[in-house]
Design a protein around this motif. Structure first.
Motif, PDB file in Angstrom:
ATOM      1  N   UNK A 206      -2.945  15.709 -10.096  1.00 28.24           N
ATOM      2  CA  UNK A 206      -4.350  15.360 -10.298  1.00 28.24           C
ATOM      3  C   UNK A 206      -5.033  14.841  -9.040  1.00 28.24           C
ATOM      4  N   UNK A 207      -4.276  14.681  -7.956  1.00 28.46           N
ATOM      5  CA  UNK A 207      -4.855  14.166  -6.714  1.00 28.46           C
ATOM      6  C   UNK A 207      -5.583  15.272  -5.959  1.00 28.46           C
ATOM      7  N   UNK A 208      -6.731  14.914  -5.390  1.00 21.35           N
ATOM      8  CA  UNK A 208      -7.491  15.860  -4.575  1.00 21.35           C
ATOM      9  C   UNK A 208      -7.176  15.655  -3.099  1.00 21.35           C
TER      10      UNK A 208
ATOM     11  N   UNK B 288       0.836  -1.204   0.000  1.00 23.68           N
ATOM     12  CA  UNK B 288       0.000   0.000   0.000  1.00 23.68           C
ATOM     13  C   UNK B 288       0.874   1.260   0.000  1.00 23.68           C
ATOM     14  N   UNK B 289       2.007   1.225   0.698  1.00 22.48           N
ATOM     15  CA  UNK B 289       2.903   2.382   0.751  1.00 22.48           C
ATOM     16  C   UNK B 289       3.639   2.523  -0.579  1.00 22.48           C
ATOM     17  N   UNK B 290       4.098   1.417  -1.108  1.00 26.32           N
ATOM     18  CA  UNK B 290       4.793   1.441  -2.400  1.00 26.32           C
ATOM     19  C   UNK B 290       3.894   2.012  -3.497  1.00 26.32           C
ATOM     20  N   UNK B 291       2.656   1.549  -3.539  1.00 23.86           N
ATOM     21  CA  UNK B 291       1.703   2.033  -4.534  1.00 23.86           C
ATOM     22  C   UNK B 291       1.372   3.505  -4.295  1.00 23.86           C
ATOM     23  N   UNK B 292       1.210   3.877  -3.033  1.00 28.40           N
ATOM     24  CA  UNK B 292       0.923   5.279  -2.703  1.00 28.40           C
ATOM     25  C   UNK B 292       2.065   6.176  -3.183  1.00 28.40           C
ATOM     26  N   UNK B 293       3.297   5.773  -2.969  1.00 30.49           N
ATOM     27  CA  UNK B 293       4.451   6.560  -3.409  1.00 30.49           C
ATOM     28  C   UNK B 293       4.446   6.746  -4.919  1.00 30.49           C
ATOM     29  N   UNK B 294       4.163   5.678  -5.638  1.00 30.99           N
ATOM     30  CA  UNK B 294       4.128   5.767  -7.104  1.00 30.99           C
ATOM     31  C   UNK B 294       3.042   6.723  -7.576  1.00 30.99           C
ATOM     32  N   UNK B 295       1.857   6.604  -6.982  1.00 32.58           N
ATOM     33  CA  UNK B 295       0.752   7.481  -7.371  1.00 32.58           C
ATOM     34  C   UNK B 295       1.093   8.932  -7.024  1.00 32.58           C
ATOM     35  N   UNK B 296       1.635   9.162  -5.828  1.00 34.68           N
ATOM     36  CA  UNK B 296       1.979  10.521  -5.405  1.00 34.68           C
ATOM     37  C   UNK B 296       3.003  11.145  -6.338  1.00 34.68           C
TER      38      UNK B 296
ATOM     39  N   UNK C 225       6.405   4.172   7.702  1.00 32.32           N
ATOM     40  CA  UNK C 225       7.430   3.662   6.786  1.00 32.32           C
ATOM     41  C   UNK C 225       8.204   4.746   6.049  1.00 32.32           C
ATOM     42  N   UNK C 226       7.607   5.905   5.864  1.00 25.85           N
ATOM     43  CA  UNK C 226       8.255   6.973   5.094  1.00 25.85           C
ATOM     44  C   UNK C 226       8.768   8.088   6.013  1.00 25.85           C
ATOM     45  N   UNK C 227       8.158   8.224   7.174  1.00 24.65           N
ATOM     46  CA  UNK C 227       8.619   9.230   8.120  1.00 24.65           C
ATOM     47  C   UNK C 227       7.868  10.546   8.046  1.00 24.65           C
ATOM     48  N   UNK C 228       6.854  10.610   7.209  1.00 26.12           N
ATOM     49  CA  UNK C 228       5.991  11.792   7.116  1.00 26.12           C
ATOM     50  C   UNK C 228       4.635  11.331   6.599  1.00 26.12           C
ATOM     51  N   UNK C 229       3.644  12.184   6.748  1.00 26.46           N
ATOM     52  CA  UNK C 229       2.309  11.823   6.282  1.00 26.46           C
ATOM     53  C   UNK C 229       2.247  11.903   4.750  1.00 26.46           C
ATOM     54  N   UNK C 230       1.283  11.215   4.144  1.00 27.48           N
ATOM     55  CA  UNK C 230       1.141  11.323   2.682  1.00 27.48           C
ATOM     56  C   UNK C 230       0.830  12.750   2.233  1.00 27.48           C
TER      57      UNK C 230
ATOM     58  N   UNK D  47      -6.441   9.738  -2.515  1.00 28.56           N
ATOM     59  CA  UNK D  47      -5.437   8.674  -2.606  1.00 28.56           C
ATOM     60  C   UNK D  47      -5.911   7.423  -1.876  1.00 28.56           C
ATOM     61  N   UNK D  48      -6.424   7.571  -0.673  1.00 26.42           N
ATOM     62  CA  UNK D  48      -6.909   6.430   0.113  1.00 26.42           C
ATOM     63  C   UNK D  48      -8.047   5.713  -0.616  1.00 26.42           C
ATOM     64  N   UNK D  49      -8.935   6.494  -1.211  1.00 26.71           N
ATOM     65  CA  UNK D  49     -10.052   5.916  -1.963  1.00 26.71           C
ATOM     66  C   UNK D  49      -9.537   5.073  -3.126  1.00 26.71           C
ATOM     67  N   UNK D  50      -8.559   5.590  -3.836  1.00 27.14           N
ATOM     68  CA  UNK D  50      -7.993   4.858  -4.971  1.00 27.14           C
ATOM     69  C   UNK D  50      -7.293   3.580  -4.528  1.00 27.14           C
TER      70      UNK D  50
END
Length: 130
Positions: free
Chosen positions: A26-28, A12-20, A51-56, A33-36
């Protein structure tokens, strides 16, 4: 805190990083992001921060500011266009976030750095690029 090693990142973190990194403009926000990712915003925020040390949300703003810096250096567009192109829906919010990250307003940064060809270095040790 978990060790910051790409191999140990939960999917979930890996995918979130890629999307971010790829779709920051284009993210609202984190809710989008959580919805996606089909997880709760609370779970995403907690897991990402562990895992990243800061919030998304902070990470998203950091990615947006780094891209804004590149665009300001090129000097092809005005601050309002760059704010919008980097995913900020409010110019005042963009200016505030930019100043928090960089120490000067976008206009001052553009004036001082226009025409620089080098890529900016990430400001934090935990800036992930996948």
């Amino acid at each position: 805190r978990a060790q910051k090693n790409e191999k140990q990142l939960p999917p979930v973190v890996e995918t979130a990083l890629k999307i971010l990194q790829q779709e920051f403009a284009f993210l609202d926000g984190v809710g989008d992001l959580a919805e996606r990712l089909e997880v709760s915003q609370e779970y995403l925020t907690r897991t990402f921060r562990d895992h990243v040390g800061m919030t998304p949300g902070k990470y998203l703003n950091q990615v947006r500011v780094e891209h804004a810096k590149l665009m300001l250096q090129r000097g092809d567009h005005n601050v309002s266009f760059i704010s919008s192109a980097c995913g900020f829906t409010n110019g005042n919010y963009f200016a505030r976030v930019f100043r928090e990250h960089v120490g000067v307003t976008p206009s001052v940064y553009a004036r001082e750095h226009r025409g620089q060809e080098h890529l900016p270095q990430p400001q934090l040790d935990s800036f992930y690029l996948l």
